[in-house]
Motif scaffolding. Structure first.
Motif, PDB file in Angstrom:
ATOM      1  N   HIS A  15       0.810  -1.223   0.000  1.00 43.03           N
ATOM      2  CA  HIS A  15       0.000   0.000   0.000  1.00 43.03           C
ATOM      3  C   HIS A  15       0.848   1.280   0.000  1.00 43.03           C
ATOM      4  CE1 HIS A  15      -3.285  -2.724   0.918  1.00 43.03           C
ATOM      5  NE2 HIS A  15      -2.634  -3.128   1.991  1.00 43.03           N
ATOM      6  N   ARG A  19       0.273  -1.104  -5.137  1.00 45.71           N
ATOM      7  CA  ARG A  19      -1.155  -1.257  -4.907  1.00 45.71           C
ATOM      8  C   ARG A  19      -1.448  -2.645  -4.347  1.00 45.71           C
ATOM      9  NH1 ARG A  19      -4.695  -3.604  -8.310  1.00 45.71           N
ATOM     10  NH2 ARG A  19      -3.219  -3.464 -10.036  1.00 45.71           N
ATOM     11  N   SER A  21      -1.721  -5.903  -1.576  1.00 46.52           N
ATOM     12  CA  SER A  21      -0.938  -6.670  -0.614  1.00 46.52           C
ATOM     13  C   SER A  21      -0.120  -7.753  -1.305  1.00 46.52           C
ATOM     14  CB  SER A  21      -1.879  -7.310   0.411  1.00 46.52           C
ATOM     15  OG  SER A  21      -1.278  -8.361   1.094  1.00 46.52           O
ATOM     16  N   ARG A  52      -6.628  -2.255   7.409  1.00 48.35           N
ATOM     17  CA  ARG A  52      -6.857  -0.846   7.101  1.00 48.35           C
ATOM     18  C   ARG A  52      -7.603  -0.115   8.219  1.00 48.35           C
ATOM     19  NH1 ARG A  52      -3.520   1.202   3.635  1.00 48.35           N
ATOM     20  NH2 ARG A  52      -4.987   2.799   2.948  1.00 48.35           N
ATOM     21  N   ASP A 183       2.169   3.702   5.043  1.00 48.31           N
ATOM     22  CA  ASP A 183       0.729   3.935   4.918  1.00 48.31           C
ATOM     23  C   ASP A 183      -0.022   3.607   6.196  1.00 48.31           C
ATOM     24  OD1 ASP A 183      -0.965   1.040   4.509  1.00 48.31           O
ATOM     25  OD2 ASP A 183       1.216   0.961   4.371  1.00 48.31           O
ATOM     26  N   ASN A 201      -0.670   7.205   1.111  1.00 46.46           N
ATOM     27  CA  ASN A 201      -1.954   6.490   1.056  1.00 46.46           C
ATOM     28  C   ASN A 201      -2.372   5.996   2.447  1.00 46.46           C
ATOM     29  OD1 ASN A 201      -1.626   6.849  -1.706  1.00 46.46           O
ATOM     30  ND2 ASN A 201      -0.956   4.748  -2.069  1.00 46.46           N
TER      31      ASN A 201
END
Length: 222
Positions: A15, A19, A21, A52, A183, A201
């Motif tokens: 991340h 983009r 995992s 997240r 991130d 991000n």
């Protein structure tokens, strides 16, 4: 005149540099190769959401890795060198590569620091030409079979800080003069130690902290 103090720019991976995992991508390829059950793949979206939202547990992940216990590490490495390698390199953010090049042009040593497995980080190390990396390492027995445990624990949270700090001491670089791009709120132990924390991000919790502390926030996209 004294020699200029070496500096390092440290980058998280999932991340942050790419983009998605690395673990999720690898599990999908491992399922296609017939070495893990579909039930483990179905767990991936749930674990990503938990990650997240800050309720992720690496210890729980360790328990869920039981299906690979007794599997040859060499077989896992073979998958990591196959189609997974091309897929994961295609996900790397161009802005991240540019940022790495900018840091390298400043004379800084490039270090990748990820809680993901070392065999999954290898393609990103290759693509970014990083000088060093820190990651979680699977433990193998004398026959080269996976025990399901990690060598010296996972590179996660304070564990990542410990492993990065040890590498920096070997390189004779104080952690307090480094930059770190991440991130995740799970990386706060290391973000709090470096001179220049950079947020990429960010998850909701880290974004809130970064704004409060006036840390720089980046948006990288494919």
């Amino acid at each position: 005149m004294s020699e200029r103090q070496k500096e390092a720019a440290i980058f998280d991976v999932d991340h942050t540099l790419l983009r998605g995992s690395t673990g999720a991508a690898f599990l999908l390829e491992a399922f296609k190769a017939g070495i893990i059950p579909l039930s483990l793949v179905f767990r991936v979206p749930i674990e990503i959401v938990k990650y997240r939202f800050g309720i992720f547990s690496f210890q729980d992940i360790g328990k869920k890795m039981l299906p690979i216990r007794g599997m040859a590490i060499e077989k896992l490495e073979h998958i990591a060198r196959g189609r997974y390698r091309q897929l994961i390199q295609a996900r790397i953010f161009s802005q991240a590569l540019q940022r790495i090049e900018e840091e390298r042009n400043k004379g800084r040593i490039i270090i990748l620091a990820s809680s993901s497995l070392d065999i999954l980080i290898a393609p990103i190390v290759e693509a970014t030409k990083a000088d060093h990396f820190v990651a979680t390492r699977l433990q193998a027995d004398e026959s080269g079979l996976c025990t399901g445990d990690f060598i010296e624990g996972p590179a996660f949270g304070k564990g990542k800080l410990h492993k990065v700090d040890r590498l920096l001491r070997e390189l004779e670089i104080p952690v307090g003069i480094c930059s770190f791009y991440s991130d995740s709120m799970y990386d706060l132990p290391l973000l709090d130690k470096v001179k220049d924390p950079q947020v990429v991000n960010p998850d909701r919790a880290l974004r809130r902290i970064a704004r409060k502390r006036s840390w720089r926030i980046h948006r990288f996209r494919v």
